[in-house]
Design a protein around this motif. Structure first.
Motif: not given
Lengths: 323, 337
Positions: B249, B252-253, B256-257, B269, B271, B290
């Protein structure tokens, strides 16, 4: 037919009320068909007002608009009644930050999209629903048949944003206006929506104007970027030029404040002060009171827009024009 | 190593959902579900996560604005409740909220807003006012201009400075900053971040810095805690975690920036879909619905926080636990992904 999809010529917007606000003070730009322009600015910079002018969404009775606004060859400021309604959602369409406010809570997503298609294209309601289903599929909503019958409150935030995009694009507009559509979303959802918008923009070949306060978001979607401050465009250029070689002191400050690659423990080069209140038309450079490289001439006149190269302009007296 | 200033253990807060006939309970929001972490004196712990991950509930639990269902909070070795009263807790732990306007009383001048707390705490009126003016000056607002103003007469950045000044009125040890700069414009945000850094150095403060902006958290924090659906997904030194996030996670975070390089835009993307609802969260590892690495074991057992090779770096993922039953567990055990 004109070459540009959007032509803004010296746009000025004033709001009258208890006090007058000079929200936009001489903004000019053009947008080619199929191009994406990012408008970057902080709150009160006039970026959303500029965008709303293109759909004439500002309250008529207390807004004074000057200058020229043409979309697809039509003078937007002269549109009235049915022609204006045809323009909104037909030629140009808008998506907003909060889909919960943009969608009608008492109609299903399918009904809302079908209604727009029936109104603009005069098709039957069965055809309208078929288009709605097609649009929900294109914005990649999982199980679109089921979502067609869903009400906005039954969907998650990211899904509602997709539904609003489907609604905006249902009549194949030539121009999509995006007003901070990802600001309220979570990071992992924001990037999904940005990629979706980028893909749809290419697929439909539409022009897009994307308003944001987040440089990273502008970089993800834009071909060109215009930086706004106090109702003026202070710098414009390709996204590459602007990120790698910002020329206006405000753009430089904004890039530094993004903290991308900021060194821990080092002081941030913060821009001091706050943006002006815009109670009157700026007579000098609006950024001068906060500018780290201010010279005596900055307070005398409004700086001219200096052309640095193709599609690259800076409003600063220190800028050196291209030879 | 000295004892941590703040020690949180098994902290849990569930909100019952009332609805239906006669307001019967129809479910439970598991806002914070058994989180454990320490904060050392003088450090800044960043907390990141998406909406519904429980970061704001955690902040409110820390200052006892809401009472935990279970778990303990120890401040300087004393447990809140048995050893330390809420009144004493709030003298030492103060909070700054995101909405600078809603957190100020519209009928109090800035001077009154700041001096109110100390006066209630027994300080003489004139001393409290002098303190308020001193604090205003300290946060960069000239007391002669700002002391008599009301909240609506200030800009967002100025109001947030007042909120910071008010939080400092009790000379707290810890300041919890819950999205305190998120509503500010970027250029103003940088000014407030500089102020927070100055105050920390001057007053020896400890910060708990909650934000959804990963750039800001990286700049401000010594350690960072990633939360997902009420649990800690990963916690560790900020540079180690950003360089090599161990939990899928966190990976992914960070992925995603938005990119800052026009030639290297994000193409895919990391996620799909939205974060699940904290009402009835997924079984086992809450992220498994996810997660691209999910295996059968992930939906069955809660992985718990596992110690990574780097000191102070923990991640809650089966993949890092040898013998967990995850197909990749053995080959990748103990290696930061």
């Amino acid at each position: 037919m004109s070459a540009s999809l959007v032509e803004l010529e010296n746009l000025t917007v004033r709001f009258h009320g208890e006090r007058t606000v000079h929200a936009v003070n001489g903004v000019s730009f053009t947008l080619k068909a199929g191009e994406t322009l990012g408008i970057l600015g902080e709150s009160g910079s006039g970026k959303s007002v500029t965008l709303k002018t293109l759909l004439r969404l500002l309250p008529e009775n207390r807004t004074e608009i000057g200058g020229g606004v043409r979309v697809d060859g039509t003078d937007i400021l002269k549109l009235e009644g049915r022609a204006l309604a045809d323009h909104r959602g037909g030629t140009a369409s808008m998506i907003f930050q909060d889909p919960m406010l943009a969608l009608d809570p008492v109609y299903t997503i399918g009904e809302q999209i079908a209604e727009a298609v029936i109104r603009h294209e005069g098709v039957s309601s069965a055809e309208g629903m078929a288009r709605a289903l097609d649009m929900l599929t294109r914005v990649r909503i999982p199980s679109p048949e089921r979502r067609l019958k869903a009400y906005p409150h039954e969907m998650s935030g990211g899904m509602r944003q997709r539904a609003m995009i489907a609604l905006a694009l249902a009549c194949r507009p030539k121009l999509l206006l995006a007003d901070e559509p990802t600001t309220a979303l979570d990071a992992t959802v924001q990037i999904q929506i940005l990629i979706l918008l980028r893909d749809l923009q290419r697929e439909f070949g539409m022009g897009m104007i994307f308003v944001t306060h987040d440089i990273g978001v502008a970089v993800e979607v834009s071909d060109r970027v215009a930086v706004m401050y106090a109702g003026e465009i202070v710098e414009t250029g390709s996204v590459r030029d602007l990120i790698r070689d910002p020329r206006h002191p405000y753009t430089k400050g904004l890039l530094a404040a993004n903290l991308h690659g900021a060194v821990k423990g080092a002081r941030l080069h913060a821009i001091p002060g706050a943006p002006p209140a815009l109670a009157e038309v700026p007579k000098a450079c609006s950024f001068a009171p906060r500018c780290p490289v201010k010279v005596s001439g900055c307070d005398n006149n409004r700086p001219p827009s200096v052309v640095l190269g193709e599609a690259r302009q800076v409003r600063c007296i220190l800028a050196v024009p291209a030879p | 190593m000295s004892a941590p200033l703040l020690s949180v253990s098994g902290l849990t807060k569930h909100f019952p959902l009332k609805g239906g006939l006669f307001g019967r309970s129809t479910g439970t929001v598991r806002a914070v579900d058994g989180i454990t972490f320490d904060v050392a004196e003088g450090e800044t712990l960043g907390i990141v996560g998406e909406s519904g991950c429980g970061k704001s509930t955690t902040a409110r639990l820390l200052v006892d604005l809401i009472t935990p269902d279970s778990g303990s909070i120890r401040l300087g070795g004393k447990e809140i409740g048995p050893d330390l009263s809420v009144r004493d807790l709030r003298r030492q732990v103060q909070m700054v909220f995101q909405d600078s306007y809603a957190s100020l009383n519209p009928r109090l001048t800035m001077e009154d807003a700041i001096s109110f707390g100390p006066m209630v705490g027994g300080m003489a009126g004139n001393k409290a006012v002098a303190l308020a003016r001193d604090l205003l000056a300290r946060v960069g607002l000239d007391p002669s201009r700002f002391a008599g103003r009301y909240p609506h007469e200030l800009s967002g950045g100025q109001r947030q400075r007042v909120n910071i000044a008010r939080a400092l009125a009790f000379s707290p040890k810890i300041v919890v900053l819950d999205e305190a700069v998120s509503a500010l414009d970027k250029s103003v945000e940088a000014q407030v971040l500089n102020l927070l850094a100055d105050l920390k150095a001057e007053l020896g403060l400890t910060y708990i810095f909650i934000s959804h902006d990963l750039n800001v958290v990286r700049y401000m924090s010594d350690r960072v805690m990633v939360m997902y659906l009420g649990q800690v997904a990963e916690i560790g030194p900020v540079e180690a975690l950003y360089a090599a996030p161990a939990h899928p996670y966190s990976q992914a975070l960070l992925a995603a920036m938005p990119s800052m390089d026009p030639d290297r835009r994000t193409m895919e993307a990391p996620l799909a879909g939205d974060p699940p609802n904290p009402i009835n969260p997924p079984s086992g590892c809450r992220f498994h619905t996810r997660c691209r690495l999910a295996d059968t074991v992930c939906s069955k057992g809660d992985p718990g926080l596992y110690v990574m090779p780097e000191a102070g770096h923990l991640a809650a993922c089966h993949i890092h636990v040898p013998g967990s039953g995850h197909r990749d567990a053995t080959s990748r055990a103990g290696v930061t992904a």
